[in-house]
Design an enzyme around this catalytic site. Structure first.
Site, PDB file in Angstrom:
ATOM      1  N   ARG A 196      48.582  16.419  79.434  1.00 35.24           N
ATOM      2  CA  ARG A 196      49.666  15.563  79.881  1.00 35.24           C
ATOM      3  C   ARG A 196      50.766  15.409  78.851  1.00 35.24           C
ATOM      4  O   ARG A 196      50.545  15.562  77.610  1.00 35.24           O
ATOM      5  CB  ARG A 196      49.256  13.991  79.882  1.00 35.24           C
ATOM      6  CG  ARG A 196      50.104  13.080  80.329  1.00 35.24           C
ATOM      7  CD  ARG A 196      49.617  11.620  80.120  1.00 35.24           C
ATOM      8  NE  ARG A 196      50.842  10.819  80.707  1.00 35.24           N
ATOM      9  CZ  ARG A 196      50.671   9.406  80.295  1.00 35.24           C
ATOM     10  NH1 ARG A 196      49.728   8.911  79.283  1.00 35.24           N
ATOM     11  NH2 ARG A 196      51.589   8.678  80.927  1.00 35.24           N
ATOM     12  N   PRO A 205      58.309  15.662  79.578  1.00 35.46           N
ATOM     13  CA  PRO A 205      58.367  16.918  79.800  1.00 35.46           C
ATOM     14  C   PRO A 205      59.840  17.871  79.399  1.00 35.46           C
ATOM     15  O   PRO A 205      59.620  18.872  78.985  1.00 35.46           O
ATOM     16  CB  PRO A 205      58.557  17.060  81.519  1.00 35.46           C
ATOM     17  CG  PRO A 205      57.858  15.458  81.705  1.00 35.46           C
ATOM     18  CD  PRO A 205      58.059  14.672  80.648  1.00 35.46           C
ATOM     19  N   GLN A 223      60.697  22.205  73.272  1.00 35.86           N
ATOM     20  CA  GLN A 223      59.644  22.741  72.221  1.00 35.86           C
ATOM     21  C   GLN A 223      59.154  24.240  72.821  1.00 35.86           C
ATOM     22  O   GLN A 223      59.022  25.111  71.750  1.00 35.86           O
ATOM     23  CB  GLN A 223      58.521  21.969  72.056  1.00 35.86           C
ATOM     24  CG  GLN A 223      58.801  20.687  71.206  1.00 35.86           C
ATOM     25  CD  GLN A 223      59.026  20.878  69.793  1.00 35.86           C
ATOM     26  OE1 GLN A 223      58.478  21.213  68.876  1.00 35.86           O
ATOM     27  NE2 GLN A 223      60.409  20.840  69.306  1.00 35.86           N
ATOM     28  N   GLY A 283      48.709  19.612  72.163  1.00 40.87           N
ATOM     29  CA  GLY A 283      49.632  19.902  71.264  1.00 40.87           C
ATOM     30  C   GLY A 283      50.660  20.753  71.956  1.00 40.87           C
ATOM     31  O   GLY A 283      50.270  21.564  72.935  1.00 40.87           O
ATOM     32  N   GLY A 309      54.226  21.651  70.142  1.00 39.26           N
ATOM     33  CA  GLY A 309      55.034  22.100  69.204  1.00 39.26           C
ATOM     34  C   GLY A 309      54.724  23.902  68.725  1.00 39.26           C
ATOM     35  O   GLY A 309      55.819  24.642  68.622  1.00 39.26           O
ATOM     36  N   GLU A 310      53.623  24.131  68.600  1.00 38.27           N
ATOM     37  CA  GLU A 310      53.395  25.540  68.007  1.00 38.27           C
ATOM     38  C   GLU A 310      52.819  26.347  69.230  1.00 38.27           C
ATOM     39  O   GLU A 310      52.803  27.795  69.106  1.00 38.27           O
ATOM     40  CB  GLU A 310      52.103  25.407  67.107  1.00 38.27           C
ATOM     41  CG  GLU A 310      52.830  24.937  65.696  1.00 38.27           C
ATOM     42  CD  GLU A 310      51.714  24.636  64.698  1.00 38.27           C
ATOM     43  OE1 GLU A 310      50.902  23.295  65.111  1.00 38.27           O
ATOM     44  OE2 GLU A 310      51.716  25.169  63.770  1.00 38.27           O
TER      45      GLU A 310
HETATM   46  N1  MCN Z   1      55.092  16.437  73.201  1.00 32.80           N
HETATM   47  C1  MCN Z   1      54.962  16.346  74.827  1.00 32.80           C
HETATM   48  N2  MCN Z   1      53.912  16.006  75.152  1.00 32.80           N
HETATM   49  C2  MCN Z   1      52.613  16.184  74.408  1.00 32.80           C
HETATM   50  C3  MCN Z   1      52.769  16.710  73.200  1.00 32.80           C
HETATM   51  C4  MCN Z   1      53.965  16.789  72.625  1.00 32.80           C
HETATM   52  O1  MCN Z   1      55.962  15.801  75.240  1.00 32.80           O
HETATM   53  N3  MCN Z   1      51.556  16.083  74.970  1.00 32.80           N
HETATM   54  C5  MCN Z   1      56.530  16.818  72.762  1.00 32.80           C
HETATM   55  C6  MCN Z   1      57.245  15.615  72.139  1.00 32.80           C
HETATM   56  O2  MCN Z   1      58.647  15.621  72.160  1.00 32.80           O
HETATM   57  C7  MCN Z   1      56.815  15.824  70.640  1.00 32.80           C
HETATM   58  C8  MCN Z   1      56.889  17.224  70.678  1.00 32.80           C
HETATM   59  O3  MCN Z   1      56.608  17.698  71.807  1.00 32.80           O
HETATM   60  O4  MCN Z   1      57.751  15.061  69.896  1.00 32.80           O
HETATM   61  C9  MCN Z   1      56.011  17.772  69.492  1.00 32.80           C
HETATM   62  O5  MCN Z   1      54.721  17.191  69.406  1.00 32.80           O
HETATM   63  P1  MCN Z   1      53.468  18.051  68.802  1.00 32.80           P
HETATM   64  O6  MCN Z   1      53.066  19.166  69.645  1.00 32.80           O
HETATM   65  O7  MCN Z   1      52.341  16.880  68.514  1.00 32.80           O
HETATM   66  O8  MCN Z   1      53.893  18.542  67.328  1.00 32.80           O
HETATM   67  P2  MCN Z   1      54.385  17.758  65.988  1.00 32.80           P
HETATM   68  O9  MCN Z   1      55.001  16.347  66.664  1.00 32.80           O
HETATM   69  O10 MCN Z   1      53.305  17.597  64.948  1.00 32.80           O
HETATM   70  O11 MCN Z   1      55.500  18.572  65.464  1.00 32.80           O
HETATM   71  C10 MCN Z   1      55.056  19.739  64.507  1.00 32.80           C
HETATM   72  C11 MCN Z   1      55.084  20.797  65.243  1.00 32.80           C
HETATM   73  C12 MCN Z   1      54.997  21.927  64.063  1.00 32.80           C
HETATM   74  S1  MCN Z   1      53.556  21.825  63.228  1.00 32.80           S
HETATM   75  C13 MCN Z   1      55.987  22.896  63.818  1.00 32.80           C
HETATM   76  S2  MCN Z   1      55.665  24.138  62.770  1.00 32.80           S
HETATM   77  C14 MCN Z   1      57.158  22.896  64.289  1.00 32.80           C
HETATM   78  C15 MCN Z   1      57.384  22.218  65.688  1.00 32.80           C
HETATM   79  O12 MCN Z   1      56.661  21.168  65.831  1.00 32.80           O
HETATM   80  N4  MCN Z   1      58.533  22.702  63.588  1.00 32.80           N
HETATM   81  C16 MCN Z   1      59.702  22.506  64.278  1.00 32.80           C
HETATM   82  N5  MCN Z   1      58.411  22.141  66.532  1.00 32.80           N
HETATM   83  C17 MCN Z   1      59.566  21.967  65.851  1.00 32.80           C
HETATM   84  N6  MCN Z   1      60.698  21.552  66.331  1.00 32.80           N
HETATM   85  C18 MCN Z   1      62.028  21.781  65.673  1.00 32.80           C
HETATM   86  N7  MCN Z   1      63.026  21.225  66.375  1.00 32.80           N
HETATM   87  N8  MCN Z   1      61.834  21.932  64.320  1.00 32.80           N
HETATM   88  C19 MCN Z   1      60.882  22.135  63.803  1.00 32.80           C
HETATM   89  O13 MCN Z   1      60.820  22.417  62.384  1.00 32.80           O
HETATM   90 MO1  MOS Z   2      53.584  23.537  61.318  1.00 34.06          MO
HETATM   91  S1  MOS Z   2      53.370  25.257  60.748  1.00 34.06           S
HETATM   92  O1  MOS Z   2      51.950  23.179  61.410  1.00 34.06           O
HETATM   93  O2  MOS Z   2      54.127  22.498  60.206  1.00 34.06           O
END
Ligand code: MCN
Ligand code: MOS
Length: 764
Positions: free
Chosen positions: A654, A658, A664, A728, A730-731
């Protein structure tokens, strides 16, 4: 506006602002207007400026440091060397293991990599510090360095037993397989290259230390500072409200951090130290260079019988980094026989670190290229190849997937891309003198989980404050936590303010491994739920409440107004109710830890990564998934490669927002395009220096390199992965892009490039 229209507008904005709505970034206006203050922008009385001096050799000893000229230069307050900087304690590592050494000196006598800090100058102004740093004369006894993995002296390295994954008899099954491919795949040293450099401002007030520093992990870094200086954890405050990108590089307190904090203590003045761009390439580690061999044996129908995988990554002479190369290899495809092993090789580099999807990213380059090679060997469509080897459960953990919408991702991506129109033979599609190639690859990232904590306050004016020492480096944390609190409490987002990036707020673990959104939406959901329960409880039972006479058993808050669900009795704004109750605030601290958690366990949960919850805990194996479809155009005469189209279908469960998730994913895809075509840290063979340690020579994608990118969400809520059903984001999307491009380049040209980046000389 009619009443009907107003109701409609209210419900539209409620949808936009609820979890799952496409709300724009709530921190956007502050960033665009300059109201957002980044760590280095603090204006402090008496601020002094520090500049570090880096080693010009990669291996050897500092035989002498002549500081006389620097010390007498204008404005200089002190010149620090290993002899003059204050002694620090050794600090524990991020697992919480104590330091093997009782003391720590952030300035080196023994040099193990080029650029390592050997001295520092502190002066009244930045310019004076820069000028004086150039006057510090360091002499060395240089010894030969091992510059990188291709160095003849590098050897086979050290086996990392914990990385071994094996089942069946992979070697024998490979030897017997009727169809075999085996090839070596390399990725170079890469850098995170965030726009905002690393650095900090440190200020001591007695035994209390405040650090303004861009940080992915306030509590973890506070632990390190506290241990270095032997002060209680509570005495250290990290402040990091906004971060100009981290990508994995800003999670730890590093040598330059220690230098600044020590200088501030010694001088009894606040000290600012910001690394210049070249120093950002040597003061902390980027992605380790990797080498992999992937051997796949299959039957004549393309069913995989065996995968044999061997990996190597570079690490430092004085520090350990393991880049888990078998992570995707071991789960992407079903195979009855499997073997993956990994060694690390020590070279003269700063210890490598995390860069967006460490492990999964290079791992996918190996297996997703190799599977494409197998498809070609068999004359099969590479998408078909992936489908017939689809893993119905986690082949390594032997557990069911919590959710795996990868088949749906392949289908949706192929449809949107028009994959069915692809002609199979390499070099068979062209547009004038441009060879066109279509490639596909899959990606995945585990759902890393942890416990989180948040404070939610309802104030007298009806506004809501959410506090957490977690951070937003651009992912959207501010926005999704505002949405979570707004939806849970039934108030508009405009009434919610989210405060992040201060270690004095409710504690938070590392923002890494794409885990923060799942952890923190869960914690805010819980804390906001508790605050709401308290508000409703008081409204029902407090004699001063106008609802008390109702004898209802619940009340509902909608658009910031509270009433009985059936509409009888009064309707009040939260502010009116708070005033009737005579309360100036309701505050709830919610965390997702088990009730019997001890204070020590709590501390370890937030300040180390030792308490992370395995993604294969219990019955399920939890991962995000994606399928990338890429079109490249290769100029037949010049060999230049352009990515002209990307369609990616992704399963992150989910989505909390979005719009932000898509942004991301696109960011990850863009970073992957850079990795595939541009990025490469080049090491000088004589002194082990990073030759292209600046943003002109270290090539990163710009707008002109990026085509139209279409992302399609195919996720479904995953109740096993997080409180609100997300996985997740972000990655995920950087995983699989480079092999999709390499596969497309092969389809365009018939030339297989197994060594990133794919530069034109490799296509000749
Ligand atoms: N999100 C969402 N729905 C989900 C999960 C996440 O809509 N089910 C969206 C949200 O807006 C959330 C974002 O995606 O804030 C990222 O969520 P998540 O995947 O949980 O990642 P983190 O918040 O833990 O962010 C860290 C991740 C990592 S590890 C790296 S490396 C990275 C990344 O995020 N570095 C970034 N994205 C980045 N984006 C920016 N702009 N800059 C970085 O340095
Ligand atoms: Mo992301 S490389 O796990 O901060």
């Amino acid at each position: 506006m009619t009443v009907h229209d107003m109701k409609h507008a209210a419900s539209d904005s409620a949808r936009l602002e609820a979890v799952g709505g496409r709300l724009s970034r709530v921190d956007g206006p502050a960033k665009i207007t300059g109201a957002a203050h980044y760590a280095f922008e603090q204006q402090l009385e008496g601020l002094a400026h520090a500049v570090v001096v880096g080693a010009t050799i990669a291996a050897g000893k500092v035989s002498g440091i002549d500081t006389r000229a620097a010390e007498t230069a204008p404005g200089v307050l002190t010149v620090l060397t290993p002899d003059t900087i204050m002694k620090l304690n050794g600090a524990s590592d991020w697992f919480g293991n104590p330091s093997p050494r009782p003391t720590y000196c952030p300035l080196a006598r023994e040099v193990t990599y080029s650029g390592q800090h050997v001295a520092a100058v502190v002066a009244e102004t930045f310019e004076q510090a820069v000028a004086a740093a150039a006057l510090v004369k360091v002499s060395y006894d240089e010894i030969p360095a091992i510059v990188d993995l291709s160095d003849g002296k590098a050897g086979d390295g050290i086996p990392i037993e914990a990385m071994t994954k094996e089942w069946g008899d992979a070697q024998a099954a490979f030897a017997e397989a009727p169809v075999r491919v085996c090839a070596a795949y390399n990725t170079p040293r890469e850098f995170q290259a965030a726009m905002e450099p690393h650095g900090l401002i440190a200020r001591w007030e007695g035994e209390e230390l405040t650090i303004w520093e861009p940080s992915q992990w306030l509590d973890g870094m506070a632990r390190t500072y506290a241990e270095w200086f032997g002060v209680p954890f509570e005495n250290v405050r990290l402040v990091s409200p906004y971060i100009g990108g981290g990508f994995g590089s800003k999670a730890l307190a590093l040598a330059h951090s220690a230098v600044a904090a020590a200088a501030a203590k010694m001088l009894k003045r606040p000290v600012k130290l910001v690394l210049n761009r070249p120093q950002n390439f040597t003061s902390y580690g980027g992605r380790a260079a990797t080498r992999q061999t992937v051997a796949i044996g299959a039957d004549k129908d393309g069913r995989i019988q065996s995968i044999v995988h061997r990996g190597i990554n570079e690490t430092a002479v004085d520090g350990m980094w393991v880049e888990p190369l078998g992570s995707v290899t071991s789960i992407m495809y079903a195979t009855p026989n499997f073997s993956s092993k990994q060694n690390v090789v020590r070279v003269n580099t700063v210890v490598p670190g995390a860069k967006r999807a460490p492990g999964e990213n290079p791992s996918a380059f190996g297996i997703e290229s190799a599977i494409d090679e197998l498809a070609h060997e068999l004359g099969m469509d590479p998408l078909e190849m992936r489908l017939i080897n689809y893993a119905e459960q986690d082949p390594h953990a032997k557990k069911a997937w919590s959710t795996r919408q990868l088949r749906e991702a392949f289908a949706a991506g192929a449809e949107a891309f028009g994959w069915a129109k692809r002609s199979r033979e390499p070099r068979s599609m062209r547009d004038g003198h441009q060879l066109i190639g279509w490639g596909v690859a899959a990606g995945t990232y585990p759902v890393r989980r942890a416990h989180g904590e948040a404070v939610v306050k309802i104030l007298a004016d009806g506004s809501v404050v959410v506090e957490s020492s977690s951070i937003d480096m651009g992912q959207g944390t501010y926005t999704i936590l505002a949405q979570t609190a707004a939806e849970t409490l039934g108030v508009p987002v405009s009434q919610v303010s989210v405060k992040l990036g201060d270690s004095h707020f409710a504690r938070a673990g590392v923002t890494g491994g794409s885990r923060l959104a799942g952890v923190m939406t869960g914690a805010v959901y819980k804390a906001a739920g508790q605050a709401l329960d308290e508000l409703v409880g008081l409204a029902l039972s407090d004699p001063r409440s106008p609802f008390q006479k109702l004898q209802a058993n619940t009340l509902q808050v909608r658009d910031g107004r509270i009433a009985s669900p059936r509409g009888e009795g009064p309707e009040l704004s939260i502010a009116e109710l708070m005033s009737a109750l005579g309360r100036d605030r309701i505050e709830a601290k919610g965390d997702t830890l088990p009730a019997n958690t001890t204070p020590q366990e709590r501390y370890a949960n937030y300040t180390t990564i030792a308490k992370s919850i395995p993604h294969t805990e219990g019955e399920w194996s939890r991962h995000s998934w994606c399928a990338h479809f890429v079109e490249v155009r290769v100029d037949e005469d010049f060999g230049t490669v352009r990515v002209s189209r990307v369609v990616s279908a992704l399963d992150s469960g989910r989505l909390y927002n979005p719009k932000l998730a898509e942004s991301q994913w696109k960011g990850g895809i863009i970073m992957g395009i850079g990795q595939a075509l541009l990025e490469e840290g080049i090491v000088d063979r004589r002194h082990g220096r990073i030759v292209n340690g600046n943003l002109a020579d270290y090539m990163l994608p710009t707008n002109a390199d990026i085509p139209d990118i279409q992302t399609i969400s195919v996720g479904i809520p995953d109740p096993h992965s997080s409180a609100l059903g997300g996985k997740g984001v972000g990655e995920l999307a950087i995983v699989g892009i480079a092999p999709a491009i390499a596969n497309a380049v092969f389809h365009a040209t018939g030339k297989r490039v197994r060594d990133l980046p794919i530069t034109l000389e490799k296509l000749i």
